[in-house]
Design an enzyme around this catalytic site. Structure first.
Site, PDB file in Angstrom:
ATOM      1  N   LYS A 109      27.324 -10.862  37.300  1.00 37.85           N
ATOM      2  CA  LYS A 109      27.222  -9.734  38.233  1.00 37.85           C
ATOM      3  C   LYS A 109      28.385  -8.810  37.915  1.00 37.85           C
ATOM      4  O   LYS A 109      29.544  -9.136  38.179  1.00 37.85           O
ATOM      5  CB  LYS A 109      27.276 -10.200  39.686  1.00 37.85           C
ATOM      6  CG  LYS A 109      27.145  -9.039  40.667  1.00 37.85           C
ATOM      7  CD  LYS A 109      27.426  -9.462  42.097  1.00 37.85           C
ATOM      8  CE  LYS A 109      27.439  -8.234  43.000  1.00 37.85           C
ATOM      9  NZ  LYS A 109      27.932  -8.554  44.363  1.00 37.85           N
ATOM     10  N   GLY A 198      27.038  -4.187  51.999  1.00 38.41           N
ATOM     11  CA  GLY A 198      27.047  -3.333  53.176  1.00 38.41           C
ATOM     12  C   GLY A 198      26.069  -3.697  54.275  1.00 38.41           C
ATOM     13  O   GLY A 198      26.073  -3.066  55.333  1.00 38.41           O
ATOM     14  N   THR A 220      29.133 -11.229  53.361  1.00 40.27           N
ATOM     15  CA  THR A 220      29.922 -11.135  54.587  1.00 40.27           C
ATOM     16  C   THR A 220      29.078 -11.259  55.847  1.00 40.27           C
ATOM     17  O   THR A 220      29.493 -11.895  56.825  1.00 40.27           O
ATOM     18  CB  THR A 220      30.700  -9.810  54.608  1.00 40.27           C
ATOM     19  OG1 THR A 220      31.475  -9.705  53.414  1.00 40.27           O
ATOM     20  CG2 THR A 220      31.625  -9.741  55.812  1.00 40.27           C
TER      21      THR A 220
END
Length: 273
Positions: A109, A198, A220
């Site tokens: 990645k 996000g 997250t």
């Protein structure tokens, strides 16, 4: 060595010759403890797990990498190392080579950041790094902005997949520019697109899938939630629901009401016998 293009196979999809069923890619950082990480991975059903090389030694000391390795062995999931924290193509290429040697995979990645506050990808350095890594046999998953031209350059470089951001990393804002994401889907109909970064709520993931994206990667929103295990399951269900909605055909939005039960010009109830 995993190389090749990404293509849809029924509801499954393939990357570098590897067929995947789950469309949920999960990060492994910032969990409260290794046991919670393991349970969240199981609840997510994810078949691709990301790990940052720069954090892996610290994580290993706390048992996190042990959980990741055990999951990979037991489930056959794939590891996707990332170049998090790199700010130049040269640094990202160096980290990619270290990751390939350490983890035994050519999947990477690619993250090359350009701003330390927004953590926005530097598309110029990302394209440069991608070109070099593809030449050296890597299967590159580039974290990128939602800029159409930059994304085309990454495809031209040989990336089999694009990972445009939904919002700044860890912000939880969701899809801040759905117009740009919709444009990517429409203008790059044959590309495999994964929303990365996000997202904060399962509804954000469902919306990404409704727009036609192929998968979602996040960290997250699960790791820092009040209950990572339940949140992982919630995201898995949202991703499935969004994909089903996309392929079922969502009705067009209108500015006026349309009766759900149309009737003629004669009364139905209370009519004379």
């Amino acid at each position: 060595m995993e190389t090749g293009n990404t293509q849809a196979v029924g509801d499954a999809w393939t990357v570098g010759g590897v067929t995947l069923q789950s469309r949920f890619l999960l990060g492994t950082a910032r969990y409260p403890d290794p046991q919670v990480l393991g349970a969240a991975i199981a609840a997510s059903g994810a078949e691709v797990l990301t790990v940052g090389l720069k954090r892996s030694l610290e994580a290993d000391n706390q048992g996190f990498m042990g959980v990741v390795r055990q999951t990979l062995t037991q489930t056959g999931a794939r590891l996707l190392p990332n170049t998090a924290g790199c700010y130049s193509a040269r640094e990202a290429v160096q980290v990619s080579h270290m990751a390939r040697e350490l983890y035994g995979t050519s999947w990477i990645k690619l993250e090359v950041l350009g701003d330390r506050q927004t953590l926005q990808p530097d598309m110029f350095e990302t394209v440069a790094a991608a070109q070099e890594l593809v030449r050296e046999g890597f299967t590159v998953f580039p974290y990128c902005t939602d800029d159409l031209i930059g994304c085309r350059r990454l495809l031209d470089a040989g990336c089999p997949v694009l990972m445009p951001w939904g919002a700044p990393i860890g912000s939880g804002q969701g899809l801040v520019n759905p117009f740009a994401l919709r444009t990517l889907r429409e203008r790059l109909p044959d590309a495999t697109l994964i929303v990365d970064a996000g997202l904060g709520a399962p509804s954000h993931a469902a919306r990404a899938m409704e727009l036609g994206f192929d998968a979602v990667l996040l960290n997250t929103a699960v790791a820092q939630s009040g209950d990572p295990v339940r949140m992982a399951r919630a995201f898995a269900l949202a991703i499935e629901a969004g994909r089903l909605a996309r392929h079922s055909g969502v009705i067009a939005a209108r500015d006026f009401a349309v009766p759900s039960t149309p009737v003629g010009d004669k009364p139905v109830l209370g009519a004379a016998a």
